[in-house]
Design a protein around this motif. Sequence first.
Motif, PDB file in Angstrom:
ATOM      1  N   VAL A 187      40.010 -95.438 110.961  1.00  0.00           N
ATOM      2  CA  VAL A 187      40.473 -95.197 112.335  1.00  0.00           C
ATOM      3  C   VAL A 187      39.296 -94.907 113.267  1.00  0.00           C
ATOM      4  CG1 VAL A 187      41.845 -93.656 113.798  1.00  0.00           C
ATOM      5  CG2 VAL A 187      42.779 -94.454 111.633  1.00  0.00           C
ATOM      6  N   ASP A 188      38.371 -94.068 112.815  1.00  0.00           N
ATOM      7  CA  ASP A 188      37.223 -93.722 113.678  1.00  0.00           C
ATOM      8  C   ASP A 188      36.386 -94.952 114.014  1.00  0.00           C
ATOM      9  OD1 ASP A 188      37.668 -90.987 114.030  1.00  0.00           O
ATOM     10  OD2 ASP A 188      37.029 -90.633 111.952  1.00  0.00           O
ATOM     11  N   LYS A 189      36.249 -95.806 113.027  1.00  0.00           N
ATOM     12  CA  LYS A 189      35.449 -97.022 113.238  1.00  0.00           C
ATOM     13  C   LYS A 189      36.130 -97.924 114.284  1.00  0.00           C
ATOM     14  CE  LYS A 189      33.825-100.683 110.569  1.00  0.00           C
ATOM     15  NZ  LYS A 189      34.238-101.398 109.410  1.00  0.00           N
ATOM     16  N   ILE A 190      37.452 -98.042 114.148  1.00  0.00           N
ATOM     17  CA  ILE A 190      38.178 -98.897 115.116  1.00  0.00           C
ATOM     18  C   ILE A 190      38.104 -98.281 116.509  1.00  0.00           C
ATOM     19  CG2 ILE A 190      40.409 -99.939 115.723  1.00  0.00           C
ATOM     20  CD1 ILE A 190      41.125 -99.988 112.782  1.00  0.00           C
ATOM     21  N   ILE A 191      38.267 -96.949 116.582  1.00  0.00           N
ATOM     22  CA  ILE A 191      38.205 -96.290 117.898  1.00  0.00           C
ATOM     23  C   ILE A 191      36.837 -96.544 118.528  1.00  0.00           C
ATOM     24  CG2 ILE A 191      38.165 -94.055 119.102  1.00  0.00           C
ATOM     25  CD1 ILE A 191      40.316 -93.093 117.176  1.00  0.00           C
ATOM     26  N   ALA A 192      35.794 -96.362 117.742  1.00  0.00           N
ATOM     27  CA  ALA A 192      34.434 -96.554 118.284  1.00  0.00           C
ATOM     28  C   ALA A 192      34.271 -97.996 118.763  1.00  0.00           C
ATOM     29  CB  ALA A 192      33.412 -96.224 117.206  1.00  0.00           C
ATOM     30  N   GLU A 193      34.758 -98.931 117.952  1.00  0.00           N
ATOM     31  CA  GLU A 193      34.602-100.350 118.300  1.00  0.00           C
ATOM     32  C   GLU A 193      35.374-100.680 119.590  1.00  0.00           C
ATOM     33  OE1 GLU A 193      35.455-104.663 116.117  1.00  0.00           O
ATOM     34  OE2 GLU A 193      36.322-102.830 115.293  1.00  0.00           O
ATOM     35  N   TYR A 194      36.604-100.165 119.693  1.00  0.00           N
ATOM     36  CA  TYR A 194      37.433-100.501 120.853  1.00  0.00           C
ATOM     37  C   TYR A 194      36.987 -99.751 122.108  1.00  0.00           C
ATOM     38  CZ  TYR A 194      40.328-103.970 118.690  1.00  0.00           C
ATOM     39  OH  TYR A 194      40.743-105.156 118.126  1.00  0.00           O
ATOM     40  N   GLN A 195      36.384 -98.581 121.915  1.00  0.00           N
ATOM     41  CA  GLN A 195      35.866 -97.895 123.116  1.00  0.00           C
ATOM     42  C   GLN A 195      34.625 -98.624 123.642  1.00  0.00           C
ATOM     43  OE1 GLN A 195      36.057 -93.572 122.439  1.00  0.00           O
ATOM     44  NE2 GLN A 195      37.895 -93.763 123.722  1.00  0.00           N
ATOM     45  N   GLU A 196      33.916 -99.213 122.739  1.00  0.00           N
ATOM     46  CA  GLU A 196      32.771-100.032 123.137  1.00  0.00           C
ATOM     47  C   GLU A 196      33.275-101.253 123.924  1.00  0.00           C
ATOM     48  OE1 GLU A 196      29.025-100.316 123.706  1.00  0.00           O
ATOM     49  OE2 GLU A 196      29.876 -98.558 122.662  1.00  0.00           O
ATOM     50  N   PHE A 197      34.351-101.850 123.426  1.00  0.00           N
ATOM     51  CA  PHE A 197      34.964-102.979 124.150  1.00  0.00           C
ATOM     52  C   PHE A 197      35.384-102.518 125.539  1.00  0.00           C
ATOM     53  CE2 PHE A 197      36.654-104.860 119.924  1.00  0.00           C
ATOM     54  CZ  PHE A 197      35.561-105.686 119.806  1.00  0.00           C
ATOM     55  N   ASP A 198      35.989-101.322 125.579  1.00  0.00           N
ATOM     56  CA  ASP A 198      36.497-100.794 126.840  1.00  0.00           C
ATOM     57  C   ASP A 198      35.385-100.733 127.891  1.00  0.00           C
ATOM     58  OD1 ASP A 198      38.380 -99.657 128.602  1.00  0.00           O
ATOM     59  OD2 ASP A 198      37.550 -97.674 128.177  1.00  0.00           O
ATOM     60  N   LYS A 199      34.219-100.266 127.463  1.00  0.00           N
ATOM     61  CA  LYS A 199      33.098-100.171 128.418  1.00  0.00           C
ATOM     62  C   LYS A 199      32.782-101.548 128.980  1.00  0.00           C
ATOM     63  CE  LYS A 199      30.653 -96.430 126.188  1.00  0.00           C
ATOM     64  NZ  LYS A 199      29.736 -96.335 125.059  1.00  0.00           N
ATOM     65  N   LYS A 200      32.857-102.536 128.111  1.00  0.00           N
ATOM     66  CA  LYS A 200      32.471-103.883 128.539  1.00  0.00           C
ATOM     67  C   LYS A 200      33.550-104.572 129.383  1.00  0.00           C
ATOM     68  CE  LYS A 200      29.208-104.567 124.835  1.00  0.00           C
ATOM     69  NZ  LYS A 200      29.170-104.854 123.416  1.00  0.00           N
ATOM     70  N   ILE A 201      34.811-104.245 129.135  1.00  0.00           N
ATOM     71  CA  ILE A 201      35.851-104.949 129.911  1.00  0.00           C
ATOM     72  C   ILE A 201      36.354-104.136 131.103  1.00  0.00           C
ATOM     73  CG2 ILE A 201      36.618-106.355 127.942  1.00  0.00           C
ATOM     74  CD1 ILE A 201      39.142-104.622 127.758  1.00  0.00           C
ATOM     75  N   ASP A 202      35.912-102.879 131.154  1.00  0.00           N
ATOM     76  CA  ASP A 202      36.417-101.962 132.182  1.00  0.00           C
ATOM     77  C   ASP A 202      36.382-102.556 133.598  1.00  0.00           C
ATOM     78  OD1 ASP A 202      37.389 -99.375 132.949  1.00  0.00           O
ATOM     79  OD2 ASP A 202      35.439 -99.164 133.949  1.00  0.00           O
ATOM     80  N   GLU A 203      35.309-103.248 133.921  1.00  0.00           N
ATOM     81  CA  GLU A 203      35.171-103.769 135.291  1.00  0.00           C
ATOM     82  C   GLU A 203      36.267-104.788 135.653  1.00  0.00           C
ATOM     83  OE1 GLU A 203      32.246-106.848 136.268  1.00  0.00           O
ATOM     84  OE2 GLU A 203      31.409-106.653 134.246  1.00  0.00           O
TER      85      GLU A 203
END
Length: 429
Positions: A187-203
């Motif tokens: 779960v932690d790995k997925i959260i980290a990965e998806y939060q990284e995605f979030d930073k990139k798609i946030d705009e």
Amino acid sequence: MPVQIILGAQWGDEGKGKIVDHLSNRVDIVARYQGGANAGHTVILPGKKGQPDRHFVLHLIPSGIFHKHVACVIGNGVVLDPAALLSEIHQLETSGINVSGRLLISHNAHLIMPYHKALDAAREQGENKIGTTGRGIGPAYIDKYTRTGIRVVDLLDRDVLRRKLKHNIESNNEVLSKIYHKDELNVDKIIAEYQEFDKKIDEYVTDTSDYLIAALRKKKSILAEGAQGALLDVDHGTYPFVTSSNPTSGGACTGLGIPPTSVNSVVGVVKAYSTRVGNGPFPTELTNAIGEQLRKIGSEFGATTGRPRRCGWLDLFSLGYSVRVNGIERLAITKLDVLDGFDEINVCIDYTLDGIPVKHFPTDLQKLERVVPRYRTFKGWKSSTSSLRKFSDLPREARAYLAFIEKHLGTTLWMVSVGARRDQTLFAK
Ligand code: GDP
Ligand code: IMO
Ligand code: MG
């Protein structure tokens, strides 16, 4: 009212990407309303100064992206795979196509998680294989409809994300533990990965329904781009051999958050013959040398998975159904050039079942698998159409073939495509 829906009227891969790209020069916004990275929409751009043509396959980004003035929306009805999206953005940007400032992603779109793809693959191991694209589409829509899905907006809150992830993984534990080794689905790995995605798609993330409704008020024109095709619709297609969303025209309203009263036209993209990739009934399929010839001339291999597409004659009986369900008024017929060399071309006009004419297109498998198509035969035109630029220059036999389709379906023939390139497009009206 300025919303035009462009959708596939058959089993997908009709050439929607080419047609949407071609029409994008006359609209302000192009919006995808359903499906996910199971789609593969091909757009060919002319090479610059003597360079070869450039070939793009879009999976999530709307096919209007090659027109700088066009804003591209990924609606709430789409299931979004952030890894696939970022790779697509990267590919476009390295080719000089900038998406920044004109790509908008719905905060309500559901996310494809890594385990959706694993579950998709696992389901395909059993009996009654659908032949999915393996992109996690079905399992992501299952979570959406069981109301446990994770949406783009959930990426903002680590606790919500953790709670939902834990729940979804635990409720699929039995299957997932067979696929993943212990601790692999972390779960932690997925959260980290998806939060990284979030930073990139946030705009790109916003309330796209709000954006589209405001655009409608400003009299902007919107092209709603369907993925897959009407006969793959989960409600109206050849169930269960369908995708898990609504490519039919009704899906455009729910998938974008726009009212039905804003839609003013529905265009059906129709291949001049039929193809289907994956399993399921296909009454006009040709498993002989002619089918092979269609596949070879038409390069009928999946744009997403590379699988050979099953090929057959045009089926006006299923298309009539598609026209009615979608309210298609205008047709864009593609790949006419693929038929250039055939002596004779068959078109299915209706089906019989146990020798009796079938009245309505049967969407239940038991019947559809047993129907026998009845054909009308047309004389081939036996000349190349791919260099023609005027509808009136098409050979007489080709025009007769097209006129029959138009009349039989009670629709207006609008566009005809005689090659994959932009300039290989003829307007009949
Ligand atoms: P989509 O999913 O509906 O966008 O269609 P795909 O891109 O999956 O498949 C259509 C294929 O046919 C692509 O390879 C296109 O480049 C190609 N294509 C589109 N229109 C034409 C046409 O009129 N003639 C030929 N020969 N190829 C075409
Ligand atoms: P575009 O937008 C053709 C088919 C798959 C399978 C079924 C379910 O390029 O026309 P899924 O992965 O959606 O759960 O698979 O639907 N399929 C398509 N066939 N074109 C597509 O998209 C398709 N997207 C899904 O082959 O039979
Ligand atoms: Mg495709």
